[in-house]
Scaffold this motif. Structure first.
Motif, PDB file in Angstrom:
ATOM      1  N   ALA A 117      75.534  48.407  83.119  1.00  0.00           N
ATOM      2  CA  ALA A 117      75.542  49.852  82.946  1.00  0.00           C
ATOM      3  C   ALA A 117      74.174  50.404  83.300  1.00  0.00           C
ATOM      4  O   ALA A 117      73.211  49.662  83.509  1.00  0.00           O
ATOM      5  CB  ALA A 117      75.907  50.190  81.501  1.00  0.00           C
ATOM      6  N   VAL A 118      74.079  51.747  83.376  1.00  0.00           N
ATOM      7  CA  VAL A 118      72.787  52.396  83.574  1.00  0.00           C
ATOM      8  C   VAL A 118      72.558  53.364  82.427  1.00  0.00           C
ATOM      9  O   VAL A 118      73.505  53.901  81.831  1.00  0.00           O
ATOM     10  CB  VAL A 118      72.713  53.140  84.928  1.00  0.00           C
ATOM     11  N   LEU A 119      71.279  53.597  82.108  1.00  0.00           N
ATOM     12  CA  LEU A 119      70.884  54.522  81.056  1.00  0.00           C
ATOM     13  C   LEU A 119      70.125  55.677  81.692  1.00  0.00           C
ATOM     14  O   LEU A 119      69.173  55.451  82.457  1.00  0.00           O
ATOM     15  CB  LEU A 119      70.001  53.829  80.025  1.00  0.00           C
ATOM     16  N   VAL A 120      70.548  56.907  81.396  1.00  0.00           N
ATOM     17  CA  VAL A 120      69.924  58.111  81.934  1.00  0.00           C
ATOM     18  C   VAL A 120      69.365  58.918  80.768  1.00  0.00           C
ATOM     19  O   VAL A 120      70.119  59.256  79.845  1.00  0.00           O
ATOM     20  CB  VAL A 120      70.932  58.967  82.728  1.00  0.00           C
ATOM     21  N   PRO A 121      68.063  59.247  80.759  1.00  0.00           N
ATOM     22  CA  PRO A 121      67.518  60.075  79.672  1.00  0.00           C
ATOM     23  C   PRO A 121      68.036  61.505  79.802  1.00  0.00           C
ATOM     24  O   PRO A 121      68.034  62.084  80.885  1.00  0.00           O
ATOM     25  CB  PRO A 121      66.006  60.004  79.892  1.00  0.00           C
ATOM     26  N   MET A 122      68.474  62.074  78.673  1.00  0.00           N
ATOM     27  CA  MET A 122      68.997  63.439  78.652  1.00  0.00           C
ATOM     28  C   MET A 122      67.968  64.368  78.032  1.00  0.00           C
ATOM     29  O   MET A 122      67.144  63.961  77.212  1.00  0.00           O
ATOM     30  CB  MET A 122      70.317  63.507  77.894  1.00  0.00           C
ATOM     31  N   ALA A 123      68.061  65.655  78.395  1.00  0.00           N
ATOM     32  CA  ALA A 123      66.973  66.570  78.090  1.00  0.00           C
ATOM     33  C   ALA A 123      67.142  67.328  76.789  1.00  0.00           C
ATOM     34  O   ALA A 123      66.194  67.555  76.069  1.00  0.00           O
ATOM     35  CB  ALA A 123      66.828  67.581  79.232  1.00  0.00           C
ATOM     36  N   GLY A 124      68.344  67.801  76.501  1.00  0.00           N
ATOM     37  CA  GLY A 124      68.490  68.788  75.437  1.00  0.00           C
ATOM     38  C   GLY A 124      68.614  68.180  74.058  1.00  0.00           C
ATOM     39  O   GLY A 124      68.759  66.967  73.874  1.00  0.00           O
ATOM     40  N   GLY A 125      68.584  69.082  73.055  1.00  0.00           N
ATOM     41  CA  GLY A 125      68.824  68.695  71.672  1.00  0.00           C
ATOM     42  C   GLY A 125      67.946  67.551  71.236  1.00  0.00           C
ATOM     43  O   GLY A 125      66.730  67.584  71.332  1.00  0.00           O
ATOM     44  N   GLY A 126      68.569  66.472  70.767  1.00  0.00           N
ATOM     45  CA  GLY A 126      67.825  65.306  70.330  1.00  0.00           C
ATOM     46  C   GLY A 126      67.547  64.325  71.435  1.00  0.00           C
ATOM     47  O   GLY A 126      67.103  63.205  71.171  1.00  0.00           O
ATOM     48  N   GLY A 127      67.802  64.712  72.704  1.00  0.00           N
ATOM     49  CA  GLY A 127      67.522  63.816  73.803  1.00  0.00           C
ATOM     50  C   GLY A 127      68.409  62.585  73.774  1.00  0.00           C
ATOM     51  O   GLY A 127      69.609  62.662  73.575  1.00  0.00           O
ATOM     52  N   GLY A 128      67.803  61.420  73.966  1.00  0.00           N
ATOM     53  CA  GLY A 128      68.550  60.174  73.937  1.00  0.00           C
ATOM     54  C   GLY A 128      68.883  59.677  75.333  1.00  0.00           C
ATOM     55  O   GLY A 128      68.723  60.384  76.330  1.00  0.00           O
ATOM     56  N   PHE A 129      69.338  58.444  75.413  1.00  0.00           N
ATOM     57  CA  PHE A 129      69.765  57.846  76.676  1.00  0.00           C
ATOM     58  C   PHE A 129      71.289  57.848  76.741  1.00  0.00           C
ATOM     59  O   PHE A 129      71.965  57.343  75.848  1.00  0.00           O
ATOM     60  CB  PHE A 129      69.250  56.412  76.806  1.00  0.00           C
ATOM     61  N   LEU A 130      71.816  58.416  77.825  1.00  0.00           N
ATOM     62  CA  LEU A 130      73.254  58.383  78.085  1.00  0.00           C
ATOM     63  C   LEU A 130      73.559  57.095  78.832  1.00  0.00           C
ATOM     64  O   LEU A 130      72.961  56.812  79.872  1.00  0.00           O
ATOM     65  CB  LEU A 130      73.662  59.595  78.926  1.00  0.00           C
ATOM     66  N   ARG A 131      74.491  56.306  78.292  1.00  0.00           N
ATOM     67  CA  ARG A 131      74.873  55.049  78.947  1.00  0.00           C
ATOM     68  C   ARG A 131      76.151  55.269  79.748  1.00  0.00           C
ATOM     69  O   ARG A 131      77.138  55.804  79.243  1.00  0.00           O
ATOM     70  CB  ARG A 131      75.073  53.950  77.904  1.00  0.00           C
ATOM     71  N   ILE A 132      76.112  54.873  81.023  1.00  0.00           N
ATOM     72  CA  ILE A 132      77.265  54.993  81.930  1.00  0.00           C
ATOM     73  C   ILE A 132      77.636  53.594  82.391  1.00  0.00           C
ATOM     74  O   ILE A 132      76.813  52.899  82.998  1.00  0.00           O
ATOM     75  CB  ILE A 132      76.927  55.882  83.142  1.00  0.00           C
ATOM     76  N   ARG A 133      78.844  53.176  82.124  1.00  0.00           N
ATOM     77  CA  ARG A 133      79.240  51.793  82.421  1.00  0.00           C
ATOM     78  C   ARG A 133      79.845  51.635  83.813  1.00  0.00           C
ATOM     79  O   ARG A 133      79.719  50.577  84.428  1.00  0.00           O
ATOM     80  CB  ARG A 133      80.229  51.304  81.359  1.00  0.00           C
ATOM     81  N   ALA A 134      80.558  52.646  84.299  1.00  0.00           N
ATOM     82  CA  ALA A 134      81.220  52.529  85.601  1.00  0.00           C
ATOM     83  C   ALA A 134      81.128  53.860  86.338  1.00  0.00           C
ATOM     84  O   ALA A 134      81.136  54.930  85.725  1.00  0.00           O
ATOM     85  CB  ALA A 134      82.683  52.116  85.435  1.00  0.00           C
ATOM     86  N   ILE A 135      81.028  53.770  87.678  1.00  0.00           N
ATOM     87  CA  ILE A 135      80.975  54.955  88.529  1.00  0.00           C
ATOM     88  C   ILE A 135      81.910  54.736  89.711  1.00  0.00           C
ATOM     89  O   ILE A 135      81.870  53.694  90.367  1.00  0.00           O
ATOM     90  CB  ILE A 135      79.545  55.228  89.041  1.00  0.00           C
ATOM     91  N   LYS A 136      82.736  55.740  89.964  1.00  0.00           N
ATOM     92  CA  LYS A 136      83.575  55.723  91.169  1.00  0.00           C
ATOM     93  C   LYS A 136      83.030  56.771  92.130  1.00  0.00           C
ATOM     94  O   LYS A 136      83.095  57.964  91.866  1.00  0.00           O
ATOM     95  CB  LYS A 136      85.036  56.037  90.836  1.00  0.00           C
ATOM     96  N   VAL A 137      82.479  56.303  93.238  1.00  0.00           N
ATOM     97  CA  VAL A 137      81.941  57.206  94.250  1.00  0.00           C
ATOM     98  C   VAL A 137      83.062  57.613  95.192  1.00  0.00           C
ATOM     99  O   VAL A 137      83.980  56.825  95.482  1.00  0.00           O
ATOM    100  CB  VAL A 137      80.802  56.519  95.039  1.00  0.00           C
ATOM    101  N   GLU A 138      83.022  58.862  95.617  1.00  0.00           N
ATOM    102  CA  GLU A 138      84.033  59.408  96.527  1.00  0.00           C
ATOM    103  C   GLU A 138      84.277  58.464  97.705  1.00  0.00           C
ATOM    104  O   GLU A 138      83.351  58.039  98.400  1.00  0.00           O
ATOM    105  CB  GLU A 138      83.527  60.766  97.038  1.00  0.00           C
TER     106      GLU A 138
END
Length: 520
Positions: A450-471
């Motif tokens: 998976a990948v972790l993306v830092p998010m900006a708002g509120g309490g922040g945190g890292f969003l974890r994304i396990r799978a991505i389907k590209v067009e």
């Protein structure tokens, strides 16, 4: 003089207070959009008032989905139990519409299927223009009940029905007016909800007189609740409230409106109310930054909640080698717990905290007279004023200092209004948001990571994304799919790009998030 009058004034004040606390019911001559509220909430009118006599009801039921089916089933059961109350039920449905991929499957509305199973007369219309209500047994319809129908019942029909119209709405009105209150209650993180029985207003949706409502604070929403689970919780309550209301004669004029606590003028401050517009594909777009307001975007918790309620999310990005805009569908989205952060993500958090504190110190030196809000002062007083040594923090961060920062430039389509409809897909209208990301290598292989993306708002945190389907491609592990969209740059310039951009105004939110990382 005042001392001699004080006993009288105290007695008068007490009498006034007693009158304010006693139920005051404001009668309403008929079902109009303008009405007055009483100071009573909950279902007291259904349980404690003597029932008002009603003529036998010949109901036109307007419904479509499973929520309306629960109300129709309850009305039919009451019709069979007490024909003196409900003499007949005619059901109005909207035409079947093609659904699914390619719009090849025609799906009948659930209310039609149920009405046919119950042996009720079914009428089909997609507009009320030129349509006249049926006359069951030669008698006119005298009550219209609309539940999740999607069309506004016109004034001429409401006035033709002796008792006007009723509606069951799955929220604590006036909060969450609109066609999707279940979704928006969960998206907003509401802890309680309920159902309301209201009259049908002549000119707009969900603006009638509230005749009964779940007692405040409402029904607790279980942790991790889905839309389907919330529907199963509220649909029987709404159906029961409708039948109980008919038994009590709440439809018999003059009707009595019940005021929610937020509307008690002068007693309780009015709470912020939310609108619940129809859920569209635009609601599943990742809102990296709010449009048109700008400023910090959502926190990781916000995005995980959105994915839990709506399912797969989507966004756009540009591959680093072609520059073409491509759609990405994100799956397996949740919040990465702190004890599961990879080493470089934790190092990034420490570096970010250090740079944010350094920016704060520079701002204070540049504007020494600038004061913080009162709510911030106490928190800042607990943090010692110290020198930030970025080299020392880099050393503590480990391998991040020796690696370039991996970033992705996301593309966000603008949103026209609160309905969530996108209004412009041109490249020049897209909002560009660049963020770093980190590979969660706990699975031991990039092909499964998976990948972790830092998010900006509120309490922040890292969003974890396990799978991505590209067009144009199949679904892949996120770390594998995102590689084609990756740009690399030195840590220092990457941090500056991330934190100093016009899109991310992160100083206060991320400082709050990072302050407990033992950096200082």
């Amino acid at each position: 003089m005042m001392r001699r009058l004080s006993p009288f004034l105290r007695a008068a004040t007490a009498a006034t207070a007693r009158r304010q606390l006693q139920p005051r019911h404001q009668p309403i001559s008929h079902f109009k959009s303008c009405y007055s509220y009483s100071t009573v909430s909950g279902e007291a009118p259904l349980s404690s008032w003597p029932p008002k006599p009603s003529k036998p009801l010949r109901i036109l039921f307007c419904g479509s989905d499973d929520f309306s089916c629960e109300a129709l089933r309850a009305l039919h059961a009451e019709h069979r139990r007490n024909a003196d109350l409900i003499r007949s039920i005619d059901v109005l449905v909207r035409p079947a519409k093609p659904t699914g991929r390619g719009l090849k499957v025609v799906r009948q509305p659930p209310s039609r299927i149920l009405a046919q199973e119950l042996g009720l007369a079914v009428h089909e219309r997609d507009t009320f223009t030129g349509w006249e209500m049926p006359h069951p047994g030669g008698e006119p319809i005298n009550l219209i009940v609309a539940v999740s129908f999607g069309l506004l019942v016109p004034k001429r029909l409401l006035r033709a029905a002796h008792y006007g119209g009723l509606n069951v709405h799955p929220s604590l009105l006036p909060d969450l007016r609109g066609p999707a209150p279940l979704h928006h209650a969960l998206l907003a993180g509401r802890t309680h909800t309920g159902v309301s029985l209201q009259t049908l207003a002549e000119d707009k949706f969900d603006a009638g007189a509230i005749l009964a409502q779940t007692s405040r604070p409402g029904l607790a929403i279980p942790a991790g609740c889905t839309v389907e689970q919330l529907h199963a919780l509220l649909a029987p309550l709404g159906a029961s409230m409708l039948v109980s209301g008919l038994r009590a004669g709440v439809h018999v004029p003059p009707v009595i409106a019940v005021v929610p606590p937020e509307r008690r003028t002068g007693l309780i401050p009015r709470a912020p109310l939310l609108h619940a517009p129809k859920i569209t594909a635009a609601h599943r777009q990742v809102p990296w930054v709010p449009i048109p307001s700008g400023g910090p975007g959502p926190s990781a918790q916000d995005m995980a909640r959105r994915a839990h309620v709506l399912g797969q999310l989507w966004t756009h990005a540009r591959p680093s080698h072609t520059g073409l805009k491509m759609r990405m569908i994100l799956d397996g989205v949740d919040v990465a717990p702190r004890d599961e952060w990879p080493a470089d993500a934790a190092a990034f958090a420490r570096l970010a905290a250090a740079q944010l504190r350094e920016k704060q110190q520079r701002q204070r030196e540049t504007n020494p007279s600038q004061t913080q809000p009162q709510s911030k002062k106490k928190k800042k007083d607990r943090v010692p004023e110290i020198e930030i040594d970025l080299d020392q923090i880099r050393a503590a961060g480990g391998s991040l200092a020796d690696k370039p920062l991996k970033t992705v430039t996301w593309l966000q389509m603008p949103v026209a209004d609160l309905t969530g409809s996108t209004n412009d897909a041109r490249d020049e209208a897209l909002v560009k948001v660049r963020t770093p990301y980190f590979v969660d290598d706990a699975a031991g292989s990039r092909q499964r990571s998976a990948v972790l993306v830092p998010m900006a708002g509120g309490g922040g945190g890292f969003l974890r994304i396990r799978a991505i389907k590209v067009e144009g491609d199949r679904s892949r592990a996120a770390a594998e799919a995102i590689r084609a969209f990756t740009e690399e740059e030195p840590v220092d310039s990457g941090l500056v790009s991330f934190f100093d951009g016009d899109v991310f105004q992160l100083l206060d939110p991320l400082t709050s998030w990072f302050e407990d990382l033992d950096v200082f």
